[in-house]
Structures are given as C-alpha cells and as structure tokens.
Motif scaffolding. Sequence first.
Motif, PDB file in Angstrom:
ATOM      1  N   GLY A  16       4.197  -3.745   1.490  1.00  0.00           N
ATOM      2  CA  GLY A  16       5.460  -4.026   2.159  1.00  0.00           C
ATOM      3  C   GLY A  16       5.541  -3.392   3.529  1.00  0.00           C
ATOM      4  O   GLY A  16       6.529  -3.517   4.228  1.00  0.00           O
ATOM      5  N   GLN A  17       4.473  -2.691   3.901  1.00  0.00           N
ATOM      6  CA  GLN A  17       4.372  -2.013   5.189  1.00  0.00           C
ATOM      7  C   GLN A  17       5.574  -1.090   5.420  1.00  0.00           C
ATOM      8  O   GLN A  17       6.256  -1.169   6.425  1.00  0.00           O
ATOM      9  CB  GLN A  17       4.192  -3.013   6.316  1.00  0.00           C
ATOM     10  N   LEU A 105      -1.711   1.580  11.527  1.00  0.00           N
ATOM     11  CA  LEU A 105      -2.384   2.688  10.853  1.00  0.00           C
ATOM     12  C   LEU A 105      -1.935   2.717   9.389  1.00  0.00           C
ATOM     13  O   LEU A 105      -0.962   3.389   9.035  1.00  0.00           O
ATOM     14  CB  LEU A 105      -2.051   4.012  11.549  1.00  0.00           C
ATOM     15  N   PRO A 106      -2.617   1.990   8.512  1.00  0.00           N
ATOM     16  CA  PRO A 106      -2.212   1.927   7.102  1.00  0.00           C
ATOM     17  C   PRO A 106      -2.683   3.165   6.329  1.00  0.00           C
ATOM     18  O   PRO A 106      -3.878   3.442   6.275  1.00  0.00           O
ATOM     19  CB  PRO A 106      -2.904   0.664   6.595  1.00  0.00           C
ATOM     20  N   LEU A 107      -1.754   3.898   5.755  1.00  0.00           N
ATOM     21  CA  LEU A 107      -2.102   5.089   4.979  1.00  0.00           C
ATOM     22  C   LEU A 107      -2.138   4.758   3.494  1.00  0.00           C
ATOM     23  O   LEU A 107      -1.345   3.958   2.998  1.00  0.00           O
ATOM     24  CB  LEU A 107      -1.091   6.209   5.231  1.00  0.00           C
ATOM     25  N   ILE A 108      -3.055   5.410   2.790  1.00  0.00           N
ATOM     26  CA  ILE A 108      -3.208   5.232   1.349  1.00  0.00           C
ATOM     27  C   ILE A 108      -2.735   6.508   0.663  1.00  0.00           C
ATOM     28  O   ILE A 108      -3.229   7.603   0.983  1.00  0.00           O
ATOM     29  CB  ILE A 108      -4.679   4.938   0.990  1.00  0.00           C
TER      30      ILE A 108
END
Length: 128
Positions: A16-17, A105-108
Amino acid sequence: MPYSGTIIARVFTGRGQLPVEDAAISIVRHGSQGKQQLLSIQTSDPSGNTLPVVVETPSPQSSQSPGAQELPFAQCDIWVECVGYQLLLIRNVQIFPGITTFQDLPLIPLPESGGRPAARVDIPPQNL
C-alpha cells in the motif's frame, strides 16, 4: 555550480506504499578517483519524503559528441536506516541536469525475532 539536478527520496513500506516517518537517509555522490562526497543527511517527513537535494551534474552537451566518455548524469548512492526495518542501499541513482529525480525507497520490516539483514539495489546505467 553550472549544471545541476535535484533528487527527492520517498520512504515507504508495504504494498500500500505506507509512508515511513523518521527514516535516516544519507545521499552520497560518486566522486573522482573512487572518492565519495556526502551531500545530505536528513530524516523523512510524515509523508515519507525528504527535502530536495541539489546535485552537481555534467554538462548535457559533454556527452553528445561521438566517442564522448563522460556520462550525461551524476550518480549517487542512498542509504536508508529506520528502527524496525532492514537497512537499504540504493546504488547508482542517476541525476540528470535540469531534472528532478524522485527515488522510491521501499523498506522491509524486520522479523520480530530480530536480526539486521540489509537490502541492496543496483541501478544499471541508462542505455543512451
């Protein structure tokens, strides 16, 4: 600075960002002879965004002649760190003169059992 571009980073998590606030973002420019130059250290705002960072770039004309060796863009690496998420490194982000680059910058999220794995993404040069 005769030629420059701008970079804005956006930190988020999940499909869903969802924005991630208070992530530490470091932007480092590739310099000559393997040296790096720290351009910015900042934290993401409630929308997950950073403030714009101006980056010096090569002249657009320097790469338009036959046999030109200089790339028409500057390259930066972006480090992102936030409590509860994997460390993220985005390498070779390209900043073109006169253009604003928006870098996602997608964080996990880290597993609850702990650990500190890192994610690394390499962006290949544009095929110009």
